[in-house]
Design an enzyme around this catalytic site. Structure first.
Site, PDB file in Angstrom:
ATOM      1  N   HIS A  81     -12.564 -17.802  -0.484  1.00 54.30           N
ATOM      2  CA  HIS A  81     -12.713 -17.259   0.737  1.00 54.30           C
ATOM      3  C   HIS A  81     -14.201 -17.092   1.041  1.00 54.30           C
ATOM      4  CE1 HIS A  81     -11.585 -14.502   4.267  1.00 54.30           C
ATOM      5  NE2 HIS A  81     -12.548 -13.703   3.877  1.00 54.30           N
ATOM      6  N   HIS A 136     -15.819 -11.920   9.001  1.00 57.57           N
ATOM      7  CA  HIS A 136     -14.950 -13.133   8.412  1.00 57.57           C
ATOM      8  C   HIS A 136     -13.395 -13.077   8.944  1.00 57.57           C
ATOM      9  CE1 HIS A 136     -12.836 -10.322   5.139  1.00 57.57           C
ATOM     10  NE2 HIS A 136     -13.259  -9.502   6.117  1.00 57.57           N
ATOM     11  N   CYS A 181     -10.933 -18.820   7.289  1.00 51.26           N
ATOM     12  CA  CYS A 181     -12.061 -18.203   6.896  1.00 51.26           C
ATOM     13  C   CYS A 181     -13.448 -19.300   6.939  1.00 51.26           C
ATOM     14  CB  CYS A 181     -12.325 -17.531   5.469  1.00 51.26           C
ATOM     15  SG  CYS A 181     -11.648 -18.719   3.971  1.00 51.26           S
TER      16      CYS A 181
END
Length: 392
Positions: free
Chosen positions: A355, A367, A307
């Site tokens: 994240h 993402h 990420c």
């Protein structure tokens, strides 16, 4: 007969205690035997209740989150390892250069010693070369007064180079120790990530077909709710944009009571930072080009990403250098509220900030989700939002 009967020893009744004692002993024996039987063959524990699909989903999600945290630790350790490796290489290059300089100075001093030897004696320069510490030798014998200016300069250079080389060797030792520690941490965090992911895969592999269908249904409901919230945000953003455009139009349109405006057309004031919008567009163009590439923990491209590797690479394409981990990326730029998000902003998730995604507008982001998934567009409401930043 009756008289004899009167003298007969009366028949006594046997007390009942002995019978009771026998009964008690028998019960005790039974109890003892039953206790021994219990010890010899304990009853099997009742089987644990099988977890529900909801509990399994919660556990798998938790494992993925923990793997995400460990991935950020891995990314940080890898960054430190790479940096320390570069620093160590630089130090070793400096040590090699110093060694060459020392050898050059040693040859120069050797030439002086050879010249003195040819003159018929082993002079002070030769003695100096074989001394453990030339400077100590000078302090003790005042040899410097007996050398020429050129020789004295050569000796000072030699001594300075020796000291610098010793210091650099110590620095190399420290750098090597730091590198080794980072490599050990890198190995441990890698094992942690692999362990969490393996445990999640094992749980999923044990599901029956019916349970997998139930799990898929739960996931669809979660995604539907996230989409609904994104659509609400998209409507709110569209309404805000329309209101801003209407306000700008009214600002640019003269009223009848005002003088005739200059014929030169006016440009409505910008509604945002145009330089940021330009950079954000470049970052988003890069991110969109990565859609469909696999998530791989620790990856920074170009074939796969985790990420924070994706957001770092996207903003690098726009000329902005971001740190490697989510924990460091959240500290750069300007914090913004979810209601004020602009395309290009970074959105962080979970309390542990494990994240991140890059906002594209309309309540959505691009993402790299998790192992087994691919870079994609998704609602920012799919996960609990921690906060957001505008990185440039």
């Amino acid at each position: 007969m009756p008289a004899l009967a009167t003298h007969r020893k009366p028949r006594t009744t046997r007390p009942q205690s002995s019978a009771v004692g026998v009964t008690t002993a028998a019960l005790a024996s039974v109890t003892l035997l039953s206790g021994q039987s219990a010890q010899a063959a304990p009853a099997a524990p009742a089987p644990a209740a099988k977890p529900t699909v909801e509990e399994i989903k919660e556990k798998v999600d938790q494992l993925y989150r923990e793997a995400g945290v460990a991935t950020q630790e891995y990314d940080r350790a890898k960054e430190a390892t790479d940096r320390q490796r570069r620093e160590l290489a630089k130090v070793l290059d400096d040590v090699a250069r110093r060694t060459d300089e020392i050898n050059t100075s040693r040859r120069a001093l050797g030439a002086y010693a050879a010249a003195q030897y040819r003159g018929g004696a082993v002079g002070p320069t030769a003695t100096l070369i074989f001394a453990d510490s030339p400077q100590d030798y000078f302090d003790q014998t005042h040899l410097m007064d007996r050398l020429s200016q050129q020789q004295r300069e050569a000796v000072r250079t030699y001594e300075s180079q020796r000291a610098a080389a010793a210091k650099q060797r110590q620095e190399a030792t420290r750098s090597l120790a730091a590198l080794t520690a980072s490599q050990n941490k890198l190995r441990r965090t890698k094992q942690t990530v692999q362990g969490k992911l393996a445990e999640a895969r094992t749980l999923l592999a044990k599901l029956t077909a019916e349970e997998k269908a139930r799990l898929a249904e739960l996931e669809r409901k979660r995604e539907a709710e996230a989409r609904r919230k994104a659509e609400e945000k998209a409507k709110a953003e569209a309404a805000a944009k329309a209101a801003a455009e209407e306000a700008a139009r009214k600002e640019a349109t003269p009223t009848p009571t005002t003088p005739t405006p200059d014929p030169t057309p006016t440009t409505p004031p910008p509604t945002g930072d145009s330089s940021y919008a330009t950079k954000a567009a470049e970052a988003l163009a890069f991110a969109r080009a990565q859609i469909g590439k696999p998530y791989v923990w620790g990856a920074t491209g170009p074939e796969s990403y985790d990420c924070s590797g994706l957001t770092q690479a996207a903003w690098r394409a726009a000329g902005v250098d971001l740190p490697r981990t989510t924990w460091d990326q959240v500290k750069v730029g300007t914090r913004v509220a979810t209601a004020d998000l602009l395309p290009g902003d970074l959105v962080f998730f979970y309390d542990d900030i494990s994240h991140v995604g890059i906002y594209i507008g309309g309540g959505k982001m691009i993402h790299a989700p998790k192992p087994g998934a691919y870079v994609r567009e998704e609602s920012i409401y799919y996960m609990p939002i921690y906060g957001s930043v505008r990185p440039a």
